[in-house]
Scaffold this active site. Structure first.
Site, PDB file in Angstrom:
ATOM      1  N   THR A 325     -19.528  18.798 102.963  1.00 12.62           N
ATOM      2  CA  THR A 325     -18.724  17.873 103.739  1.00 12.62           C
ATOM      3  C   THR A 325     -19.172  17.931 105.340  1.00 12.62           C
ATOM      4  O   THR A 325     -19.439  18.905 105.780  1.00 12.62           O
ATOM      5  CB  THR A 325     -17.170  18.230 103.475  1.00 12.62           C
ATOM      6  OG1 THR A 325     -16.380  17.213 104.088  1.00 12.62           O
ATOM      7  CG2 THR A 325     -16.789  19.497 104.106  1.00 12.62           C
ATOM      8  N   HIS A 377     -12.438  33.818  96.392  1.00  6.68           N
ATOM      9  CA  HIS A 377     -12.631  35.350  96.483  1.00  6.68           C
ATOM     10  C   HIS A 377     -12.617  35.657  94.916  1.00  6.68           C
ATOM     11  O   HIS A 377     -12.885  36.989  94.963  1.00  6.68           O
ATOM     12  CB  HIS A 377     -11.619  35.947  97.384  1.00  6.68           C
ATOM     13  CG  HIS A 377     -12.171  37.267  97.986  1.00  6.68           C
ATOM     14  ND1 HIS A 377     -13.369  37.708  97.837  1.00  6.68           N
ATOM     15  CD2 HIS A 377     -11.526  37.872  98.764  1.00  6.68           C
ATOM     16  CE1 HIS A 377     -13.631  38.866  98.387  1.00  6.68           C
ATOM     17  NE2 HIS A 377     -12.433  39.008  99.000  1.00  6.68           N
TER      18      HIS A 377
END
Length: 406
Positions: A325, A377
């Site tokens: 993006t 994560h």
């Protein structure tokens, strides 16, 4: 008489919102000519005519919802040339009388400037009038009074949408609140953003890249590139190439979680976030590792144009193994991009800004870009994330590596 039904517009989409009708009742149309816009939670699509004929009756008005397979209009098959005699152009707008819909800022500006919604061509989702559309209309028409003149008083009868919860105080007519229904696309964006926060362990790591080498390449070869391929050499193709190479080295970022398994993708479908009127959409460049710089730039330019004209197909917005993006086109200096599930990584590009940096013991001014990598994560550790982003930085700062894959 035949029914015009909502077709299947993509996996998991069972309902659409009716956007702007491109033909009025009594108007003729040719085969494959767009009749109406269908707004889904992924994109706005145009529904073409299955044959040449006349639009006899609109069953679903703008703003209403319809399920896949439901009839939204009645069509009469016949030669399109024979229908104009029966149509009444002056009466065509009578059915969708509330149209075109306008966003709150656009509505206020039209009231201030005395502009009728019928005069403005809306470019928002479903034909909605945006503030920019009104400003463009004001610039194009011949001014009848100085630009600095104070705005006329508000009309005695403001026209709020039906769902306006309260009326303004009589002594302060400008204090108006408006309630505008969320479009399916905006509702979907809201749901997914909330879901990201609730279901992922998202972290973000940052770095910065010296854009000098890429800028020099674009300056040296940009004109020849555009002349040969018919498209500008932008920054995005460099980043797509860099991301693909980094993903090959750090496969954890080209993966997703399915049940209790980690699925590593051995192909590279890169989503590119582009502005789509009321929100970002993410069309996907399939097999980006097999494409040249020119092919990538051509696809991005095509996506951007069709996002603006609401012609992206739902299947083009599905899938993807990683997303890029570019908030820099809006002036963003730094930000934390949100993941696009089930992907576990997204790279955020930002505005290029000249800043002092140290090179060989000397302070010099260089065009710098902050880079942000958000990652899940749960399957991507900090070491992999930092290594991935540093690798992208290295490839951008020395783009010859992209060709040699070193």
């Amino acid at each position: 008489m035949q029914e015009l039904k909502v077709p299947s517009v993509g996996e998991s989409i069972v309902e659409v919102e009716i956007g702007a009708w491109l033909k009025g009742e009594g108007e003729s149309f040719a085969q494959d000519e767009p009749l109406v816009e269908l707004i889904t939670d992924k994109a706005t699509l145009e529904l073409p005519a299955p044959f040449a004929g006349t639009l006899k009756q609109i069953l679903k008005k703008t703003g209403e919802t319809a399920r896949v397979g439901e009839a939204i209009a009645l069509l009469e098959e016949g030669r399109a040339e024979a229908a104009p005699k029966a149509q009444a152009p002056a009466e065509a707008p009578k059915e969708p009388s509330p149209e075109p819909l306008a966003m709150p800022a656009a509505e206020r500006l039209m009231q201030e400037k005395g502009v009728s919604p019928a005069e403005v061509q809306g470019t928002g989702l479903g034909g909605r009038i945006l503030k920019e559309d009104v400003m463009r209309h004001l610039e194009e028409r011949t001014p009848t009074k100085p630009q600095e003149a104070p705005p006329p008083p508000p009309p005695s009868r403001p026209v709020p949408p039906p769902s306006t919860p309260t009326q303004p105080p009589a002594d302060k007519p400008w204090r108006v609140s408006e309630a505008v229904p969320m479009t399916p696309l905006r509702r979907r964006i809201a749901e997914r953003l909330l879901m990201v926060r609730q279901t992922t362990a998202m972290l973000t790591t940052f770095n910065e890249a010296d854009m000098s080498a890429v800028i020099a390449l674009r300056k040296e070869f940009g004109e020849a590139f555009q002349k040969k391929y018919g498209v500008k050499l932008g920054f995005m193709s460099f980043f797509v190439k860099a991301v693909v190479q980094a993903l090959k080295e750090i496969p954890e970022l080209n993966a997703e979680i399915r049940d209790n398994h980690i699925v590593y993708h051995r192909y590279y479908d890169i989503g590119i976030a582009v502005g789509g009127g009321e929100g970002l959409v993410v069309p996907v460049i399939r097999d980006a590792d097999r494409l040249s710089f020119a092919e990538i730039e051509q696809k991005i330019a095509d996506f951007a144009e069709r996002a603006r004209t609401k012609k992206l197909k739902p299947e083009e917005l599905m899938g993807g193994t990683f997303t890029i993006t570019n908030g820099g086109i809006y002036g963003s200096l730094n930000s934390t991009p949100l993941l696009n599930p089930p992907q576990v990584g997204i790279l955020g590009m930002h505005a290029i800004q000249e800043r002092p940096v140290v090179r060989d013991g000397q302070v010099v001014i260089r065009p710098m870009m902050y880079l942000a990598l958000s990652y899940d994560h749960r399957i991507v550790d900090g070491r992999e994330a930092v290594t991935f982003l540093r690798r992208v930085k290295e490839l951008i700062e020395n783009p010859a590596r992209l060709l040699l894959e070193v």
